[in-house]
Design an enzyme around this catalytic site. Sequence first.
Site, PDB file in Angstrom:
ATOM      1  N   ASP A  22     -25.716   0.097   2.591  1.00 52.98           N
ATOM      2  CA  ASP A  22     -25.004  -0.584   1.521  1.00 52.98           C
ATOM      3  C   ASP A  22     -24.555  -1.968   1.987  1.00 52.98           C
ATOM      4  O   ASP A  22     -24.816  -2.383   3.119  1.00 52.98           O
ATOM      5  CB  ASP A  22     -23.875   0.265   0.942  1.00 52.98           C
ATOM      6  CG  ASP A  22     -22.770   0.577   1.923  1.00 52.98           C
ATOM      7  OD1 ASP A  22     -22.129   1.613   1.737  1.00 52.98           O
ATOM      8  OD2 ASP A  22     -22.540  -0.205   2.877  1.00 52.98           O
TER       9      ASP A  22
ATOM     10  N   LYS B 231     -23.794  -2.506  -3.272  1.00 53.75           N
ATOM     11  CA  LYS B 231     -22.998  -2.372  -4.484  1.00 53.75           C
ATOM     12  C   LYS B 231     -21.818  -3.314  -4.346  1.00 53.75           C
ATOM     13  O   LYS B 231     -21.236  -3.438  -3.291  1.00 53.75           O
ATOM     14  CB  LYS B 231     -22.446  -0.947  -4.618  1.00 53.75           C
ATOM     15  CG  LYS B 231     -23.438   0.010  -5.239  1.00 53.75           C
ATOM     16  CD  LYS B 231     -22.790   1.334  -5.520  1.00 53.75           C
ATOM     17  CE  LYS B 231     -22.667   2.164  -4.265  1.00 53.75           C
ATOM     18  NZ  LYS B 231     -22.081   3.475  -4.508  1.00 53.75           N
TER      19      LYS B 231
ATOM     20  N   MET C 201      -9.974  -1.236  -1.680  1.00 59.19           N
ATOM     21  CA  MET C 201     -10.494  -1.775  -2.953  1.00 59.19           C
ATOM     22  C   MET C 201      -9.373  -2.245  -3.875  1.00 59.19           C
ATOM     23  O   MET C 201      -9.442  -2.044  -5.081  1.00 59.19           O
ATOM     24  CB  MET C 201     -11.353  -0.718  -3.672  1.00 59.19           C
ATOM     25  CG  MET C 201     -12.573  -0.295  -2.873  1.00 59.19           C
ATOM     26  SD  MET C 201     -13.464   1.092  -3.610  1.00 59.19           S
ATOM     27  CE  MET C 201     -12.541   2.482  -2.983  1.00 59.19           C
TER      28      MET C 201
HETATM   29  N1  SAH Z   1     -16.287   4.041   3.588  1.00 59.33           N
HETATM   30  C1  SAH Z   1     -15.523   2.824   3.804  1.00 59.33           C
HETATM   31  C2  SAH Z   1     -14.770   2.381   2.580  1.00 59.33           C
HETATM   32  C3  SAH Z   1     -15.664   1.921   1.450  1.00 59.33           C
HETATM   33  S1  SAH Z   1     -14.748   1.383   0.061  1.00 59.33           S
HETATM   34  C4  SAH Z   1     -14.568   3.060   4.977  1.00 59.33           C
HETATM   35  O1  SAH Z   1     -14.373   4.202   5.423  1.00 59.33           O
HETATM   36  O2  SAH Z   1     -14.019   2.072   5.451  1.00 59.33           O
HETATM   37  C5  SAH Z   1     -14.776  -0.363   0.287  1.00 59.33           C
HETATM   38  C6  SAH Z   1     -13.411  -0.875   0.681  1.00 59.33           C
HETATM   39  O3  SAH Z   1     -13.163  -0.627   2.047  1.00 59.33           O
HETATM   40  C7  SAH Z   1     -13.233  -2.359   0.521  1.00 59.33           C
HETATM   41  O4  SAH Z   1     -12.956  -2.722  -0.803  1.00 59.33           O
HETATM   42  C8  SAH Z   1     -12.066  -2.624   1.440  1.00 59.33           C
HETATM   43  O5  SAH Z   1     -10.857  -2.261   0.828  1.00 59.33           O
HETATM   44  C9  SAH Z   1     -12.336  -1.645   2.564  1.00 59.33           C
HETATM   45  N2  SAH Z   1     -13.024  -2.275   3.702  1.00 59.33           N
HETATM   46  C10 SAH Z   1     -14.237  -1.974   4.175  1.00 59.33           C
HETATM   47  N3  SAH Z   1     -14.539  -2.726   5.261  1.00 59.33           N
HETATM   48  C11 SAH Z   1     -13.470  -3.525   5.468  1.00 59.33           C
HETATM   49  C12 SAH Z   1     -13.159  -4.541   6.427  1.00 59.33           C
HETATM   50  N4  SAH Z   1     -14.016  -4.886   7.381  1.00 59.33           N
HETATM   51  N5  SAH Z   1     -11.955  -5.149   6.322  1.00 59.33           N
HETATM   52  C13 SAH Z   1     -11.076  -4.814   5.371  1.00 59.33           C
HETATM   53  N6  SAH Z   1     -11.312  -3.870   4.438  1.00 59.33           N
HETATM   54  C14 SAH Z   1     -12.494  -3.231   4.484  1.00 59.33           C
END
Ligand code: SAH
Length: 252
Positions: A36, A58, A170
Amino acid sequence: MEKGKIFLVGAGPGDPDLLTLRAARLIGSARLIVHDGLVDPEILEMARPDARLVSVAKSRARHTLPQDDINALLVREALAGNDVVRLKGGDPFVFGRGGEEMEEARAFGVRVEVVPGISAANGAAAAAQIPLTHRDHASIVSFVAGQCKGLAEQDWAGLAGKGRTLVIYMGVKTAPQIADKLMADGLAPDVPVAVIENAARPDMRVLRGLLAALPDLVEHEEVKSPALIVIGDVTAQVVAEGAKLAIGVEEQ
Ligand code: SAH
Protein backbone atom coordinates in the site's frame (compact mmCIF):
# COMPACT_ATOMS: atom_id res chain seq x y z
CA MET A 1 -1.39 -27.16 -8.49
CA GLU A 2 -0.30 -26.25 -5.02
CA LYS A 3 -1.75 -23.00 -3.73
CA GLY A 4 0.53 -20.13 -2.80
CA LYS A 5 0.60 -18.62 0.65
CA ILE A 6 -0.29 -15.06 1.65
CA PHE A 7 2.07 -13.29 4.02
CA LEU A 8 0.47 -10.28 5.69
CA VAL A 9 3.57 -8.30 6.55
CA GLY A 10 3.93 -5.14 8.63
CA ALA A 11 6.45 -2.69 7.16
CA GLY A 12 6.63 -0.45 10.25
CA PRO A 13 6.38 3.34 10.19
CA GLY A 14 8.94 4.05 7.48
CA ASP A 15 12.59 3.57 8.42
CA PRO A 16 13.77 0.23 6.92
CA ASP A 17 15.78 -0.37 10.12
CA LEU A 18 12.47 -0.79 11.93
CA LEU A 19 11.43 -3.84 9.90
CA THR A 20 11.43 -7.18 11.68
CA LEU A 21 14.03 -9.63 10.38
CA ARG A 22 11.20 -11.85 9.20
CA ALA A 23 9.72 -8.97 7.18
CA ALA A 24 13.12 -8.05 5.70
CA ARG A 25 13.76 -11.66 4.68
CA LEU A 26 10.35 -12.04 3.07
CA ILE A 27 10.68 -8.73 1.19
CA GLY A 28 14.13 -9.71 -0.02
CA SER A 29 13.03 -13.08 -1.35
CA ALA A 30 9.48 -12.41 -2.62
CA ARG A 31 8.57 -12.77 -6.27
CA LEU A 32 5.34 -10.84 -5.76
CA ILE A 33 4.80 -7.92 -3.37
CA VAL A 34 1.44 -6.19 -3.10
CA HIS A 35 1.97 -2.99 -1.11
CA ASP A 36 0.00 0.00 0.00
CA GLY A 37 0.92 3.67 -0.24
CA LEU A 38 2.37 4.01 3.25
CA VAL A 39 5.27 1.68 2.53
CA ASP A 40 8.51 3.65 2.22
CA PRO A 41 10.23 3.45 -1.21
CA GLU A 42 13.49 2.50 0.54
CA ILE A 43 11.80 -0.63 1.81
CA LEU A 44 10.56 -1.52 -1.67
CA GLU A 45 14.13 -1.17 -2.92
CA MET A 46 14.98 -4.23 -0.80
CA ALA A 47 12.96 -6.40 -3.19
CA ARG A 48 14.65 -8.62 -5.76
CA PRO A 49 15.19 -6.90 -9.10
CA ASP A 50 12.89 -9.42 -10.77
CA ALA A 51 10.13 -9.15 -8.14
CA ARG A 52 6.69 -8.04 -9.29
CA LEU A 53 5.62 -4.99 -7.26
CA VAL A 54 1.93 -4.15 -7.29
CA SER A 55 0.78 -0.93 -5.63
CA VAL A 56 -2.73 -0.80 -4.24
CA ALA A 57 -2.17 2.65 -2.77
CA LYS A 58 -5.11 4.03 -0.92
CA SER A 59 -5.52 7.55 0.31
CA ARG A 60 -8.49 9.21 1.93
CA ALA A 61 -9.37 11.06 -1.24
CA ARG A 62 -8.24 8.60 -3.85
CA HIS A 63 -9.25 4.98 -3.54
CA THR A 64 -7.26 3.40 -6.32
CA LEU A 65 -8.28 -0.12 -5.44
CA PRO A 66 -11.24 -0.92 -3.21
CA GLN A 67 -10.61 -3.42 -0.42
CA ASP A 68 -12.71 -6.13 -2.13
CA ASP A 69 -10.51 -5.88 -5.21
CA ILE A 70 -7.37 -6.14 -3.07
CA ASN A 71 -8.78 -9.25 -1.36
CA ALA A 72 -9.63 -10.75 -4.74
CA LEU A 73 -6.18 -9.97 -6.16
CA LEU A 74 -4.39 -11.65 -3.24
CA VAL A 75 -6.54 -14.77 -3.43
CA ARG A 76 -6.33 -14.99 -7.24
CA GLU A 77 -2.53 -14.96 -7.11
CA ALA A 78 -2.40 -17.52 -4.31
CA LEU A 79 -4.83 -19.83 -6.12
CA ALA A 80 -2.59 -19.53 -9.19
CA GLY A 81 0.23 -20.97 -7.08
CA ASN A 82 2.05 -17.73 -6.27
CA ASP A 83 3.21 -16.75 -2.79
CA VAL A 84 2.17 -13.19 -2.09
CA VAL A 85 3.86 -10.76 0.29
CA ARG A 86 1.14 -8.28 1.22
CA LEU A 87 3.12 -5.37 2.64
CA LYS A 88 1.38 -2.79 4.80
CA GLY A 89 2.49 0.28 6.71
CA GLY A 90 2.87 -0.26 10.45
CA ASP A 91 1.24 -3.43 11.71
CA PRO A 92 -1.22 -5.42 9.57
CA PHE A 93 -3.68 -5.78 12.46
CA VAL A 94 -3.77 -2.16 13.62
CA PHE A 95 -6.07 -0.23 11.27
CA GLY A 96 -4.50 -2.24 8.48
CA ARG A 97 -7.48 -4.29 7.29
CA GLY A 98 -5.35 -7.39 7.71
CA GLY A 99 -8.30 -9.11 9.35
CA GLU A 100 -10.40 -8.85 6.21
CA GLU A 101 -7.62 -10.12 3.96
CA MET A 102 -7.02 -13.05 6.31
CA GLU A 103 -10.73 -13.96 6.33
CA GLU A 104 -10.90 -13.85 2.54
CA ALA A 105 -7.84 -16.10 2.25
CA ARG A 106 -9.31 -18.58 4.71
CA ALA A 107 -12.58 -18.66 2.78
CA PHE A 108 -10.63 -19.94 -0.21
CA GLY A 109 -8.48 -22.34 1.78
CA VAL A 110 -5.37 -20.24 1.24
CA ARG A 111 -2.78 -20.34 4.03
CA VAL A 112 -1.85 -17.09 5.74
CA GLU A 113 1.10 -16.03 7.84
CA VAL A 114 0.96 -12.74 9.72
CA VAL A 115 4.22 -10.89 10.35
CA PRO A 116 3.78 -8.07 12.87
CA GLY A 117 5.20 -4.61 12.30
CA ILE A 118 5.91 -1.61 14.47
CA SER A 119 2.66 0.31 14.45
CA ALA A 120 2.72 4.06 13.89
CA ALA A 121 1.92 4.68 17.56
CA ASN A 122 4.97 2.77 18.72
CA GLY A 123 7.23 4.14 16.01
CA ALA A 124 6.11 7.72 16.58
CA ALA A 125 6.37 7.46 20.36
CA ALA A 126 9.94 6.23 20.08
CA ALA A 127 11.02 8.73 17.45
CA ALA A 128 9.44 11.69 19.27
CA GLN A 129 10.55 10.37 22.66
CA ILE A 130 7.04 10.51 24.07
CA PRO A 131 6.40 7.45 26.27
CA LEU A 132 2.89 6.07 25.74
CA THR A 133 2.74 4.91 29.34
CA HIS A 134 4.67 6.35 32.25
CA ARG A 135 4.59 5.43 35.93
CA ASP A 136 3.72 9.00 36.86
CA HIS A 137 1.47 10.00 33.96
CA ALA A 138 -0.39 7.21 32.19
CA SER A 139 -1.17 3.57 32.78
CA ILE A 140 -3.79 3.16 30.05
CA VAL A 141 -3.25 3.69 26.34
CA SER A 142 -5.87 3.49 23.60
CA PHE A 143 -5.62 3.54 19.80
CA VAL A 144 -8.57 4.99 17.88
CA ALA A 145 -9.32 5.83 14.26
CA GLY A 146 -10.25 9.47 13.68
CA GLN A 147 -11.42 9.42 10.11
CA CYS A 148 -14.73 10.99 9.17
CA LYS A 149 -16.82 7.89 8.65
CA GLY A 150 -18.53 6.96 11.89
CA LEU A 151 -16.58 9.44 13.99
CA ALA A 152 -19.70 10.92 15.57
CA GLU A 153 -21.02 7.48 16.57
CA GLN A 154 -17.78 6.28 18.14
CA ASP A 155 -17.81 6.25 21.93
CA TRP A 156 -14.48 7.59 23.16
CA ALA A 157 -15.75 8.58 26.60
CA GLY A 158 -13.13 7.83 29.24
CA LEU A 159 -10.37 7.00 26.76
CA ALA A 160 -8.54 10.29 27.36
CA GLY A 161 -7.89 12.19 30.57
CA LYS A 162 -5.93 11.79 33.77
CA GLY A 163 -3.62 8.79 33.70
CA ARG A 164 -4.52 7.98 30.09
CA THR A 165 -2.95 8.34 26.67
CA LEU A 166 -5.10 8.45 23.56
CA VAL A 167 -3.46 7.88 20.18
CA ILE A 168 -5.53 8.89 17.17
CA TYR A 169 -4.72 7.45 13.76
CA MET A 170 -6.08 9.11 10.59
CA GLY A 171 -7.15 12.22 12.47
CA VAL A 172 -5.54 15.08 10.55
CA LYS A 173 -8.56 16.04 8.45
CA THR A 174 -10.97 15.70 11.37
CA ALA A 175 -8.87 17.43 14.04
CA PRO A 176 -11.58 20.08 14.70
CA GLN A 177 -14.30 17.43 15.19
CA ILE A 178 -11.93 15.38 17.34
CA ALA A 179 -11.14 18.31 19.66
CA ASP A 180 -14.88 19.15 19.93
CA LYS A 181 -15.81 15.53 20.56
CA LEU A 182 -13.26 15.11 23.36
CA MET A 183 -14.20 18.39 25.03
CA ALA A 184 -17.90 17.51 24.77
CA ASP A 185 -16.98 14.28 26.61
CA GLY A 186 -15.62 16.46 29.42
CA LEU A 187 -11.93 16.60 28.61
CA ALA A 188 -10.27 19.87 29.73
CA PRO A 189 -9.32 22.28 26.91
CA ASP A 190 -5.79 22.54 28.33
CA VAL A 191 -4.95 18.84 28.12
CA PRO A 192 -1.58 18.63 26.35
CA VAL A 193 -1.46 17.14 22.85
CA ALA A 194 1.21 16.30 20.32
CA VAL A 195 0.96 15.80 16.59
CA ILE A 196 3.62 13.60 15.06
CA GLU A 197 3.88 13.83 11.30
CA ASN A 198 5.97 11.42 9.20
CA ALA A 199 7.20 9.60 12.28
CA ALA A 200 10.37 7.57 11.84
CA ARG A 201 11.08 9.27 8.53
CA PRO A 202 13.71 11.91 7.73
CA ASP A 203 11.06 14.65 7.49
CA MET A 204 9.41 13.94 10.85
CA ARG A 205 7.81 16.88 12.69
CA VAL A 206 6.63 16.90 16.29
CA LEU A 207 4.22 19.67 17.21
CA ARG A 208 2.93 20.32 20.69
CA GLY A 209 0.01 22.29 22.02
CA LEU A 210 -3.18 22.13 24.02
CA LEU A 211 -6.39 20.33 23.10
CA ALA A 212 -8.46 23.46 22.45
CA ALA A 213 -5.79 24.73 20.04
CA LEU A 214 -5.38 21.40 18.18
CA PRO A 215 -7.38 22.47 15.10
CA ASP A 216 -5.36 25.70 14.79
CA LEU A 217 -2.10 23.84 15.25
CA VAL A 218 -2.97 21.38 12.48
CA GLU A 219 -4.14 24.13 10.16
CA HIS A 220 -1.41 26.66 10.89
CA GLU A 221 1.40 24.11 10.56
CA GLU A 222 -0.27 22.52 7.50
CA VAL A 223 0.02 19.05 8.97
CA LYS A 224 -0.25 16.38 6.30
CA SER A 225 -1.03 12.68 6.49
CA PRO A 226 0.47 10.43 7.74
CA ALA A 227 0.31 11.91 11.19
CA LEU A 228 -0.78 10.79 14.63
CA ILE A 229 -2.42 12.86 17.32
CA VAL A 230 -1.46 11.95 20.87
CA ILE A 231 -3.54 13.28 23.75
CA GLY A 232 -2.47 13.21 27.37
CA ASP A 233 0.06 14.30 29.96
CA VAL A 234 2.83 12.14 28.48
CA THR A 235 3.08 14.60 25.59
CA ALA A 236 4.00 17.46 27.92
CA GLN A 237 7.04 15.83 29.49
CA VAL A 238 10.45 17.34 28.96
CA VAL A 239 11.77 16.51 25.53
CA ALA A 240 14.96 14.55 25.93
CA GLU A 241 18.06 16.11 24.52
CA GLY A 242 18.77 14.72 21.09
CA ALA A 243 15.12 13.98 20.37
CA LYS A 244 14.57 14.48 16.69
CA LEU A 245 12.39 17.57 16.96
CA ALA A 246 12.07 19.40 13.68
CA ILE A 247 9.69 21.97 15.10
CA GLY A 248 8.60 22.36 18.67
CA VAL A 249 5.58 24.57 19.22
CA GLU A 250 5.89 24.56 22.96
CA GLU A 251 2.70 26.00 24.45
CA GLN A 252 -0.10 27.55 22.51
N1 SAH B 1 -1.37 -0.26 9.98
C1 SAH B 1 -0.84 1.07 10.24
C2 SAH B 1 -1.91 2.13 10.32
C3 SAH B 1 -2.61 2.38 9.00
S1 SAH B 1 -3.83 3.64 9.13
C4 SAH B 1 -0.03 1.02 11.54
O1 SAH B 1 -0.09 0.04 12.29
O2 SAH B 1 0.68 1.99 11.78
C5 SAH B 1 -2.95 5.03 8.50
C6 SAH B 1 -2.63 6.00 9.60
O3 SAH B 1 -1.52 5.56 10.36
C7 SAH B 1 -2.24 7.38 9.13
O4 SAH B 1 -3.35 8.16 8.79
C8 SAH B 1 -1.50 7.91 10.33
O5 SAH B 1 -2.40 8.35 11.31
C9 SAH B 1 -0.81 6.67 10.84
N2 SAH B 1 0.59 6.57 10.38
C10 SAH B 1 1.11 5.61 9.60
N3 SAH B 1 2.43 5.81 9.40
C11 SAH B 1 2.74 6.94 10.08
C12 SAH B 1 3.95 7.69 10.26
N4 SAH B 1 5.09 7.32 9.70
N5 SAH B 1 3.88 8.80 11.03
C13 SAH B 1 2.74 9.19 11.61
N6 SAH B 1 1.57 8.53 11.47
C14 SAH B 1 1.57 7.42 10.71
